[in-house]
Enzyme design. Structure first.
Site, PDB file in Angstrom:
ATOM      1  N   ASP A  78      54.741  37.187  37.322  1.00 15.61           N
ATOM      2  CA  ASP A  78      54.519  36.041  36.448  1.00 15.61           C
ATOM      3  C   ASP A  78      53.660  34.974  37.117  1.00 15.61           C
ATOM      4  O   ASP A  78      53.790  34.719  38.313  1.00 15.61           O
ATOM      5  CB  ASP A  78      55.890  35.456  36.075  1.00 15.61           C
ATOM      6  CG  ASP A  78      55.791  34.282  35.131  1.00 15.61           C
ATOM      7  OD1 ASP A  78      55.358  34.489  33.986  1.00 15.61           O
ATOM      8  OD2 ASP A  78      56.153  33.158  35.543  1.00 15.61           O
ATOM      9  N   GLU A  80      49.958  38.841  35.904  1.00 19.81           N
ATOM     10  CA  GLU A  80      49.608  37.902  34.837  1.00 19.81           C
ATOM     11  C   GLU A  80      48.735  36.834  35.497  1.00 19.81           C
ATOM     12  O   GLU A  80      49.231  35.858  36.044  1.00 19.81           O
ATOM     13  CB  GLU A  80      50.847  37.260  34.215  1.00 19.81           C
ATOM     14  CG  GLU A  80      50.495  36.355  33.041  1.00 19.81           C
ATOM     15  CD  GLU A  80      51.507  35.251  32.787  1.00 19.81           C
ATOM     16  OE1 GLU A  80      51.443  34.640  31.709  1.00 19.81           O
ATOM     17  OE2 GLU A  80      52.337  34.973  33.669  1.00 19.81           O
TER      18      GLU A  80
END
Length: 715
Positions: free
Chosen positions: A391, A444
């Site tokens: 993330d 990401e």
């Protein structure tokens, strides 16, 4: 036997103040002297060689006795009022953390950190250990000692910063914390950073789990995974928020219902939004307080293993969101763990994340880097996770991320790159791929940082794949426009092919795109009838599935959920009822068939990351809002021709060039009746020797409004 006071005042003061770094040197048995702390006890005797000897209460709950001759093992018989218990001596055991372990931790290279830190259940008790380098003293506090910080002080293992204690006769299920005394004498009661299970919120204790004895049944899956070539393998991911996919289901419930659903829809993988323990449910798991514990709300760690085992049995891979970039400021968790900056960078210009009100890990500190790298390995070893989606990578890479001038600290070269974070990500990727071949790491990462999916030996970050955020933003921006205006923005829908092979990409339409007022995919389709919205959404999905790159779709979007997602409400399965429900069922049917085409036709899914796998037929037909392109299998034996009409008008007698003479079989038309379309243009293509678009052959076809067609040619 004597009742002479043997404990000196200095040691007594350090015990009472919870600041003794070596309690094993004064508690337990030392030659002829026995000494123990028994909080609130009325009487204590030491039992040696079958004989019981009363001990002297010397104050502060300390009991001691000197025996001139005492052979054999000992234990204590303790009376509190009318209750008497026999208690083994925790201070008669050797350290449970070895010198090699401490050396590897100091270097940041202990790849099985969870096996030496935390609370580890053993046959005759529980071994506790914790890293708290700035602490003046540490104790185990638990339900078995009345949460009293003076009962079980831990010993410091030298300069390692590790504190350790073995507590005999305790069992899994015990609730515990570490009571840390800071340098200025403040007691901090902290959850275990290595806890395998946490109490349900709002409680914050850690829970001892049994030694892992889960019997896995996925050996065949793991063996095949090790051999996979992900760049030439179809990968279609269904992103799931476990707490809201179907409200009220447990891990074991989903081992049936989720597995059946994902199998029916044809996805190859599920991606689980962050499942590490988080007390605040609306954070969706991105405010992690226990990095080694799965979310307790849905079951036990073994229940979570059971779900993963069931997915593997159905040939579905499991990707887990992982959040190493930041952690919350909860006072009972990692923040200022031992009274000072420990896991976070000490300078707030690097240690604070202003966007999210969180702390940033100190990636340059060996022990912190070790904590995170070992955590990545932990999920893949202990839970057989097949991939980690990392993330917010951009927030880690840039020192000035979401910071204004003067609010960030440059690197040693004066630049904005976080060199410590770069080194950490490279180490994590290299270690994971070396230790567990076939396990994926997915970034990401929303910027143009070079080499995200370049191997670390070529100085890249070493990720397997990267989310294509540019494709996502451009595509969603384009399809939200009124079809009458799309011709003026044609470059938005074609631009992704300019950089399609700069990284190994995943095309994501994730949870972030259907929350917080952005609207669902259904809502983002331009104003019009429900039939028009469904047709446009089907076109978008077909375009996505035929565009180079792996696929990711968030729950509910596979059937065109009407409202944007909320973790409180979950997936709106009711959207599939009534007349409009037929449209949603048609979208669901289309998603299943797209997955089938993608996984079964080599031209659709084996050449996602090579320029040889794609060629435009016509990228410049802005007037009609039509895209046409070819996909080619990795072995060159199969081609697909894809024709996508993003306009609201049907184009008749449309000519496209083709590289092969013969019949191109139509394998999908989003306008088909089974998808609730108008059932137009259901025909194969027959080529003619009439050159077009740089090809010798061509064919004519009808291109219905808001439609996509896929044709296959097998050489």
């Amino acid at each position: 036997m004597t009742e002479t006071h043997l404990l000196d005042d200095f040691d007594r003061a350090r015990l009472v103040q919870r600041r003794h770094h070596a309690p094993h040197e004064i508690l337990g048995r030392h030659g002829h002297v026995f000494r123990t702390v028994q909080t609130g006890a009325d009487e204590v005797s030491v039992v040696v060689g079958g004989e019981s000897y009363p001990m002297q209460d010397v104050g502060d709950d300390i009991f001691e006795l000197q025996l001139e001759a005492a052979a054999g093992e000992h234990f204590y018989r303790v009376r509190w009022g009318n209750h008497t218990a026999e208690v083994k001596d925790p201070y008669s055991y050797a350290p449970t953390v070895g010198e090699l372990d401490l050396h590897l931790m100091g270097e940041g290279r202990h790849e099985r950190l969870w096996e030496v830190l935390g609370a580890r259940a053993q046959d005759d008790g529980i071994a506790f250990s914790v890293w708290a380098p700035h602490a003046a003293g540490v104790s185990v506090i638990a339900d078995f000692n009345g949460w009293n910080a003076r009962q079980h002080p831990m010993r410091s293992l030298g300069g390692s910063g590790v504190w350790e204690l073995f507590v005999p006769d305790q069992r899994p299920g015990a609730h515990y914390k570490f009571a840390i005394t800071t340098g200025d004498g403040v007691q901090l009661d902290k959850a275990d950073p290595m806890a395998r299970l946490a109490e349900p919120a709002p409680a914050t204790a850690s829970i001892v789990v049994p030694a892992d004895d889960y019997q896995w049944n996925d050996a065949e899956w793991l063996a095949q995974r090790e051999l996979q070539d992900i760049l030439h393998t179809p990968m279609s991911v269904y992103e799931v928020h476990l707490g809201s996919w179907r409200k009220g289901l447990s891990y074991r419930d989903m081992a049936v219902e989720l597995v059946e659903y994902v199998t029916e829809q044809g996805f190859t993988h599920v991606e689980l939004m962050a499942v590490s323990e988080h007390p605040y449910e609306p954070s969706w798991g991105y405010q992690v307080t226990s990095y080694y514990a799965p979310n307790h709300r849905l079951g036990t760690p073994d229940d979570f293993r059971f779900l993963i085992d069931a997915l593997h049995a159905a040939h579905i891979g499991v990707i887990m969101d992982w959040v190493p970039g930041h952690f919350p400021r909860d006072a009972w968790a990692l923040a200022r763990f031992d009274g000072e900056a420990c896991y976070e960078h000490p300078d707030p210009r690097r240690g604070d994340q202003p966007d999210w009100g969180t702390h940033v890990f100190d990636f340059g500190r060996n022990e912190v880097r070790n904590f995170l790298v070992a955590n990545a390995l932990y999920w893949c070893h202990e839970f057989h996770i097949d991939g980690l989606r990392v993330d917010a990578v951009a927030s880690m890479l840039y020192l000035d991320y979401s910071r204004n001038e003067g609010e960030w600290l440059p690197n040693i070269y004066g630049g904005r790159e976080n060199l410590d974070a770069v080194a950490f990500l490279q180490e994590m990727n290299a270690t994971l791929h070396r230790d567990l071949p076939g396990v994926l790491t997915i970034a990401e990462e929303s910027t143009s940082w070079p080499g995200v999916t370049t191997p670390t030996y070529q100085d890249g970050l070493g990720f397997s794949l990267k989310w294509n955020m540019g494709w996502m933003h451009d595509t969603l921006e384009y399809v939200q426009r009124d079809p009458a205006h799309r011709s003026h923005h044609h470059g938005e829908i074609t631009f992704s092919m300019v950089y399609a092979y700069s990284e190994n990409y995943v095309l994501p339409i994730s949870h972030d795109e259907v929350v917080h007022g952005k609207g669902s995919l259904w809502e983002r389709m331009p104003a019009g009838s429900s039939w028009d919205k469904a047709a446009m959404l089907r076109t978008l999905l077909a375009y996505m599935w035929t565009h180079p790159g792996k696929k990711l779709l968030f729950q509910g979007q596979e059937f065109g959920q009407c409202q944007e997602w909320s973790e409180q409400r979950g997936v709106d399965w009711d959207d599939q009822q009534g007349w409009e429900g037929e449209l949603h069922r048609g979208i669901s049917q289309l998603t299943a068939e797209l997955n089938q085409i993608y996984t079964e036709l080599p031209a659709a899914g084996t050449n996602d990351h090579s320029p040889e796998g794609f060629r435009w037929i016509a990228a410049d037909d802005a007037e009609n809002n039509v895209l046409s392109y070819l996909r080619r299998s990795a072995d060159g034996t199969q081609r697909l021709a894809c024709v996508v009409n993003f306009s609201g008008s049907t184009v008749d007698n449309y000519r496209i060039g083709l590289p092969e003479a013969g019949t191109w079989r139509q394998v999908l038309n989003t306008d088909a009746e089974r998808f609730e379309g108008a059932d137009r243009a259901l025909q194969d293509l027959s080529t003619e020797a009439n050159g077009s678009h740089g090809f010798v052959q061509s064919a004519r076809l009808q291109v219905p409004a808001h439609s996509a067609q896929i044709f296959v040619f097998d050489a």
